[in-house]
Design a protein around this motif. Structure first.
Motif, PDB file in Angstrom:
ATOM      1  N   MET A 198       0.855  -1.182   0.000  1.00 49.50           N
ATOM      2  CA  MET A 198       0.000   0.000   0.000  1.00 49.50           C
ATOM      3  C   MET A 198       0.887   1.226   0.000  1.00 49.50           C
ATOM      4  O   MET A 198       1.990   1.225   0.544  1.00 49.50           O
ATOM      5  N   GLY A 199       0.381   2.267  -0.611  1.00 52.03           N
ATOM      6  CA  GLY A 199       1.207   3.460  -0.712  1.00 52.03           C
ATOM      7  C   GLY A 199       0.395   4.716  -0.886  1.00 52.03           C
ATOM      8  O   GLY A 199      -0.824   4.672  -1.076  1.00 52.03           O
ATOM      9  N   TRP A 200       1.097   5.812  -0.773  1.00 54.88           N
ATOM     10  CA  TRP A 200       0.528   7.130  -1.026  1.00 54.88           C
ATOM     11  C   TRP A 200       1.274   7.777  -2.179  1.00 54.88           C
ATOM     12  O   TRP A 200       2.515   7.725  -2.241  1.00 54.88           O
ATOM     13  N   TYR A 201       0.504   8.364  -3.063  1.00 54.09           N
ATOM     14  CA  TYR A 201       1.043   9.125  -4.182  1.00 54.09           C
ATOM     15  C   TYR A 201       0.459  10.531  -4.108  1.00 54.09           C
ATOM     16  O   TYR A 201      -0.544  10.756  -3.443  1.00 54.09           O
ATOM     17  N   ARG A 202       1.099  11.459  -4.801  1.00 56.41           N
ATOM     18  CA  ARG A 202       0.546  12.812  -4.839  1.00 56.41           C
ATOM     19  C   ARG A 202       0.729  13.420  -6.212  1.00 56.41           C
ATOM     20  O   ARG A 202       1.673  13.102  -6.921  1.00 56.41           O
ATOM     21  N   GLU A 239       5.248  23.275  -0.925  1.00 58.41           N
ATOM     22  CA  GLU A 239       5.472  22.356  -2.049  1.00 58.41           C
ATOM     23  C   GLU A 239       4.879  20.969  -1.817  1.00 58.41           C
ATOM     24  O   GLU A 239       4.892  20.140  -2.726  1.00 58.41           O
ATOM     25  N   ASP A 240       4.365  20.710  -0.636  1.00 52.84           N
ATOM     26  CA  ASP A 240       3.647  19.454  -0.376  1.00 52.84           C
ATOM     27  C   ASP A 240       2.192  19.534  -0.853  1.00 52.84           C
ATOM     28  O   ASP A 240       1.477  18.529  -0.825  1.00 52.84           O
ATOM     29  N   THR A 241       1.761  20.706  -1.270  1.00 51.31           N
ATOM     30  CA  THR A 241       0.388  20.869  -1.750  1.00 51.31           C
ATOM     31  C   THR A 241       0.135  19.987  -2.960  1.00 51.31           C
ATOM     32  O   THR A 241       0.880  20.035  -3.945  1.00 51.31           O
ATOM     33  N   ALA A 242      -0.891  19.154  -2.870  1.00 52.72           N
ATOM     34  CA  ALA A 242      -1.196  18.203  -3.947  1.00 52.72           C
ATOM     35  C   ALA A 242      -2.465  17.443  -3.594  1.00 52.72           C
ATOM     36  O   ALA A 242      -2.953  17.522  -2.457  1.00 52.72           O
ATOM     37  N   VAL A 243      -2.957  16.692  -4.559  1.00 59.67           N
ATOM     38  CA  VAL A 243      -3.976  15.686  -4.278  1.00 59.67           C
ATOM     39  C   VAL A 243      -3.241  14.401  -3.927  1.00 59.67           C
ATOM     40  O   VAL A 243      -2.432  13.910  -4.716  1.00 59.67           O
ATOM     41  N   TYR A 244      -3.533  13.884  -2.745  1.00 59.42           N
ATOM     42  CA  TYR A 244      -2.882  12.666  -2.265  1.00 59.42           C
ATOM     43  C   TYR A 244      -3.830  11.489  -2.489  1.00 59.42           C
ATOM     44  O   TYR A 244      -4.989  11.526  -2.069  1.00 59.42           O
ATOM     45  N   SER A 245      -3.303  10.442  -3.110  1.00 58.98           N
ATOM     46  CA  SER A 245      -4.118   9.268  -3.434  1.00 58.98           C
ATOM     47  C   SER A 245      -3.502   8.020  -2.820  1.00 58.98           C
ATOM     48  O   SER A 245      -2.283   7.844  -2.814  1.00 58.98           O
ATOM     49  N   CYS A 246      -4.374   7.173  -2.353  1.00 57.39           N
ATOM     50  CA  CYS A 246      -3.983   5.892  -1.780  1.00 57.39           C
ATOM     51  C   CYS A 246      -3.927   4.845  -2.888  1.00 57.39           C
ATOM     52  O   CYS A 246      -4.752   4.861  -3.813  1.00 57.39           O
TER      53      CYS A 246
END
Length: 118
Positions: free
Chosen positions: A34-38, A88-95
């Protein structure tokens, strides 16, 4: 049918913290990653962190020391604790869930917006 539902995004000031959650439902093979992407506006989706079914974790350099990925196997939930947030961490984060029963199968959540103001 596997479903992933993220929560925990929002607006935070630089230096602040947020914790994202991703709950997985359905028939989930025991061997998985499992992971997180942005994905920031105008950019491609990038890996942030992953955790294997055995608990091994891996992070991309920009978040090392600030983000922590963890999971609760009993709840089929993976978390992303994000500290010392930067604009710079601003993003849509997806699992993301990858399973390996015979062939690799990938599942995605709908994404959650994280906005860090300066």
């Amino acid at each position: 049918q596997v479903q992933l539902v993220e929560s925990g995004g929002g607006l935070v000031q630089a230096g602040g913290s947020l914790r994202l959650s991703c709950s997985a439902s359905g028939s989930i093979p025991s061997i998985n990653i499992m992971g997180w992407y942005r994905q920031a506006p105008g950019k491609q989706r990038d890996l942030v962190a992953i955790i294997s079914s055995s608990g091994t974790t891996n992070y991309v350099d920009p978040v090392k020391g600030r983000f922590t990925i963890s999971k609760d196997n009993a709840k089929n939930t993976v978390y992303l604790q994000m500290n010392s947030l930067k604009p710079e961490d601003t993003a849509v984060y997806s699992c993301n869930l990858r399973t390996f029963l015979g062939r690799e199968t990938t599942y995605w959540g709908q994404g959650t917006q994280v906005t860090v103001s300066s």
